[in-house]
Design a protein around this motif. Structure first.
Motif, short mmCIF file in Angstrom:
data_model
loop_
_atom_site.label_atom_id
_atom_site.label_comp_id
_atom_site.label_asym_id
_atom_site.label_seq_id
_atom_site.Cartn_x
_atom_site.Cartn_y
_atom_site.Cartn_z
N ASN A 69 0.75 -1.20 -0.13
CA ASN A 69 -0.05 -0.06 0.03
C ASN A 69 0.97 1.39 0.07
O ASN A 69 1.41 1.66 1.12
CB ASN A 69 -0.91 0.00 1.21
N LEU A 70 1.00 1.96 -1.23
CA LEU A 70 1.59 3.13 -1.15
C LEU A 70 0.60 4.28 -1.79
O LEU A 70 0.97 5.42 -2.07
CB LEU A 70 2.89 3.10 -2.33
N GLY A 71 -0.77 4.03 -1.28
CA GLY A 71 -1.69 5.12 -1.45
C GLY A 71 -1.50 6.32 -0.75
O GLY A 71 -0.84 6.33 0.56
N PRO A 72 -1.74 7.44 -1.15
CA PRO A 72 -1.47 8.63 -0.36
C PRO A 72 -1.95 8.67 1.09
O PRO A 72 -1.22 9.26 1.96
CB PRO A 72 -2.17 10.05 -1.33
N MET A 73 -3.20 8.51 1.38
CA MET A 73 -3.67 8.57 2.59
C MET A 73 -4.53 7.50 3.38
O MET A 73 -4.41 7.46 4.63
CB MET A 73 -5.02 9.75 2.42
N ASP A 74 -4.92 6.84 2.81
CA ASP A 74 -5.84 5.63 3.38
C ASP A 74 -5.14 4.11 3.57
O ASP A 74 -4.55 3.48 2.99
CB ASP A 74 -7.05 5.48 2.68
N HIS A 75 -5.44 3.78 4.67
CA HIS A 75 -5.32 2.32 5.13
C HIS A 75 -6.50 1.47 4.46
O HIS A 75 -7.40 1.99 4.26
CB HIS A 75 -5.21 2.02 6.47
N HIS A 76 -6.12 0.17 4.10
CA HIS A 76 -7.08 -0.74 3.59
C HIS A 76 -7.17 -2.09 4.06
O HIS A 76 -6.46 -2.82 4.27
CB HIS A 76 -6.75 -1.00 1.83
N PRO A 77 -8.52 -2.03 4.80
CA PRO A 77 -8.84 -3.46 5.30
C PRO A 77 -9.19 -4.67 4.24
O PRO A 77 -10.32 -4.54 3.91
CB PRO A 77 -9.83 -3.35 6.51
N ILE A 78 -8.48 -5.47 4.06
CA ILE A 78 -8.82 -6.27 2.66
C ILE A 78 -9.48 -7.49 3.26
O ILE A 78 -8.74 -8.12 4.16
CB ILE A 78 -7.42 -6.57 1.91
N HIS A 79 -10.70 -7.65 2.78
CA HIS A 79 -11.44 -8.79 3.34
C HIS A 79 -11.61 -10.15 2.14
O HIS A 79 -11.83 -9.79 1.03
CB HIS A 79 -12.81 -8.51 3.90
N LEU A 80 -11.46 -11.42 2.68
CA LEU A 80 -11.52 -12.27 1.79
C LEU A 80 -12.87 -13.15 1.93
O LEU A 80 -12.84 -13.64 3.51
CB LEU A 80 -10.26 -13.37 1.69
N HIS A 81 -13.65 -13.53 1.29
CA HIS A 81 -15.02 -14.48 1.75
C HIS A 81 -14.33 -15.58 1.56
O HIS A 81 -13.77 -16.14 0.83
CB HIS A 81 -16.00 -13.92 0.65
N GLY A 82 -15.02 -16.64 2.39
CA GLY A 82 -15.11 -18.04 2.38
C GLY A 82 -13.94 -18.45 3.08
O GLY A 82 -13.98 -19.89 3.18
N TYR A 83 -13.11 -17.82 3.50
CA TYR A 83 -11.83 -18.65 4.21
C TYR A 83 -11.33 -17.76 5.40
O TYR A 83 -11.66 -16.36 5.40
CB TYR A 83 -10.72 -18.47 3.10
N TYR A 84 -10.38 -18.28 6.14
CA TYR A 84 -9.49 -17.55 7.03
C TYR A 84 -8.15 -17.79 6.38
O TYR A 84 -7.94 -18.73 5.99
CB TYR A 84 -9.72 -17.80 8.41
N PHE A 85 -7.30 -16.64 6.51
CA PHE A 85 -5.97 -16.84 6.52
C PHE A 85 -4.97 -16.55 7.80
O PHE A 85 -5.61 -16.19 8.82
CB PHE A 85 -5.61 -15.87 5.11
N LYS A 86 -3.72 -16.86 7.62
CA LYS A 86 -2.93 -16.07 8.55
C LYS A 86 -1.90 -15.08 8.01
O LYS A 86 -1.76 -15.20 6.79
CB LYS A 86 -2.20 -17.49 9.09
N VAL A 87 -1.89 -14.08 8.72
CA VAL A 87 -0.83 -13.10 8.52
C VAL A 87 0.31 -13.46 9.00
O VAL A 87 0.68 -13.62 10.08
CB VAL A 87 -1.36 -11.65 9.14
N VAL A 88 1.26 -13.79 7.90
CA VAL A 88 2.56 -14.17 8.30
C VAL A 88 3.75 -13.37 7.96
O VAL A 88 4.86 -13.77 8.40
CB VAL A 88 2.61 -15.57 7.16
N GLY A 89 3.60 -12.18 7.36
CA GLY A 89 4.75 -11.38 7.26
C GLY A 89 4.43 -9.92 6.93
O GLY A 89 3.28 -9.53 6.58
N THR A 90 5.14 -9.02 7.32
CA THR A 90 5.09 -7.57 6.90
C THR A 90 6.31 -7.15 6.21
O THR A 90 7.38 -8.00 5.93
CB THR A 90 4.98 -6.83 8.37
N ASP A 91 6.64 -5.82 6.03
CA ASP A 91 7.88 -5.38 5.36
C ASP A 91 9.20 -5.36 6.30
O ASP A 91 10.18 -5.21 5.88
CB ASP A 91 7.71 -3.93 4.77
N GLY A 92 8.69 -5.69 7.51
CA GLY A 92 9.92 -5.75 8.44
C GLY A 92 10.39 -7.41 8.34
O GLY A 92 11.30 -7.80 8.98
N GLY A 93 9.74 -8.42 7.89
CA GLY A 93 10.17 -9.73 7.63
C GLY A 93 8.96 -10.75 8.03
O GLY A 93 7.77 -10.44 8.31
#
Length: 371
Positions: A192-216
């Motif tokens: 996300n390099l948008g000028p102003m907004d954070h984006h909550p990205i939602h996926l239907h039908g599944y759960y996922f695990k957040v496994v990484g950031t730009d820190g690793g």
């Protein structure tokens, strides 16, 4: 590869970019595309990046989140002088990390990033653990733009009223589906390099695990199971899942105005207004006048009304069952039991008994429902 060094060449230049059929923008990009190409390497690689400036203005490139020498960091005036039009600069470093990163102009960045001078970087681990390996690895840059209906040039001065929300610089119905086989292990990398907004990205039908950031990579014990991942501006997030349920599954930003196209924010609230004979009276002086919005925005997409040149309806496209009243930052994850290729397989056909439809009188009577 030149003598063991991986060499890239980025050309910053004007680009005539299609956001969706019917909507184009006179943007700035790299190598003839918006956003720029994804740079892919392996941890430990020595890389050399040439940047040629074919813009009318000076520019630089910053390697967002990358460990490198200060003189290669790309902030105009601080780490280097700006690249003048017609010049080619050379950046060089060794990747000392792996993960998902970004690059972008860092000279007059308010203007140049808003015009499209951004891209993604993927660095794979040199010795990946078996748990790291996936079958499908997607990279999605989130973006937001202001293009006034009837115009072509993005407005870099906009601070809040963005009306084109994109995934990989495409807005629905121009976005590309993510095609997977049942049982695939899937990684999706968001930037996300948008000028102003954070984006909550939602996926239907599944759960996922957040496994990484730009820190690793996040340690396994700290990975969060979620159905929505917040991607802050200036950040990346990696999520992983197994696609174990076939179907067509929506994936979109859950800020509701971010699934609209070229929506103005000065519209009057017409919900449940009863126009009576206003339309007939108004047509006497304005032929074709039609009161709109009393049923919400969904009806506007199906009225077949003309839109200004180089503009698209606020929402949607025709779906397999009805009109899809979403636009903007929206795409579809398409999971199939059988696939010969990962090309778009078309719309999913739900097996008998798994499709919502009109309740029959017998259904209502069985369950004691009165309507």
């Amino acid at each position: 590869m030149v003598d063991g060094v991986k060499v890239f060449h980025l050309i910053a230049e004007p680009v005539d970019h299609e956001f969706a059929p019917g909507l184009r923008g006179k943007c700035w990009g790299y190598n003839g595309q918006v956003h720029g190409p994804t740079l892919e390497a392996v941890e430990g690689d020595r890389v050399r990046v040439y940047v040629t400036n074919r813009l009318s203005a000076p520019t630089t490139v910053h390697w967002h989140g990358i460990y490198l020498p200060s003189g290669m960091d790309g902030v105009g005036g601080l780490n280097q002088r700006a690249i003048s039009p017609g010049e080619t600069f050379m950046y060089e470093w060794t990747f000392r990390q792996n993960g998902t990163f970004m690059y972008h102009a860092h000279h007059d960045e308010m203007t140049q990033m808003a015009m499209g001078l951004i891209g993604m970087i993927v660095v794979h681990p040199r010795k990946p653990a078996s748990s790291y390996r996936v079958d499908r690895d997607f990279v999605i840059m989130l973006g937001e733009w202001k293009i006034v209906p009837g115009t072509e040039r993005p407005d870099p001065n906009e601070m809040s009223d963005f009306n084109i929300l994109t995934m990989n610089a495409k807005t629905f119905p121009g976005t590309v589906p993510l095609v997977c086989k049942t049982g695939d292990r899937v990684r999706i990398r968001f930037g996300n390099l948008g000028p102003m907004d954070h984006h909550p990205i939602h996926l239907h039908g599944y759960y996922f695990k957040v496994v990484g950031t730009d820190g690793g990579r996040i340690p396994t014990a700290a990975q969060w199971p979620q159905t929505t991942v917040l991607v802050p501006t200036g950040s990346t997030r990696e999520v992983e899942l197994v696609t174990d349920e076939p179907g067509d599954w929506a994936m979109h930003c859950h800020m509701t105005h971010h699934v609209m196209n070229q929506m103005g924010h000065e519209l009057p609230n017409m919900i449940d207004v009863r126009p009576g004979d206003v339309d007939a009276k108004a047509r006497a002086v304005m032929p074709g006048y039609m009161t709109m919005g009393q049923h919400g925005m969904g009806d506007m997409a199906t009225m077949g009304m003309a839109v200004p040149d180089n503009s698209i309806p606020m929402v949607g496209a025709k779906g397999p069952h009805d009109y899809i009243t979403m636009g903007g930052m929206f795409t579809v994850v398409k999971v199939r039991d059988e696939l010969d290729t990962y090309d778009d397989p078309g719309w999913y056909e739900n097996p008998p008994g798994t499709q919502a439809d009109v309740a029959t009188p017998e259904d209502l009577a069985r369950d004691g429902i009165e309507v």
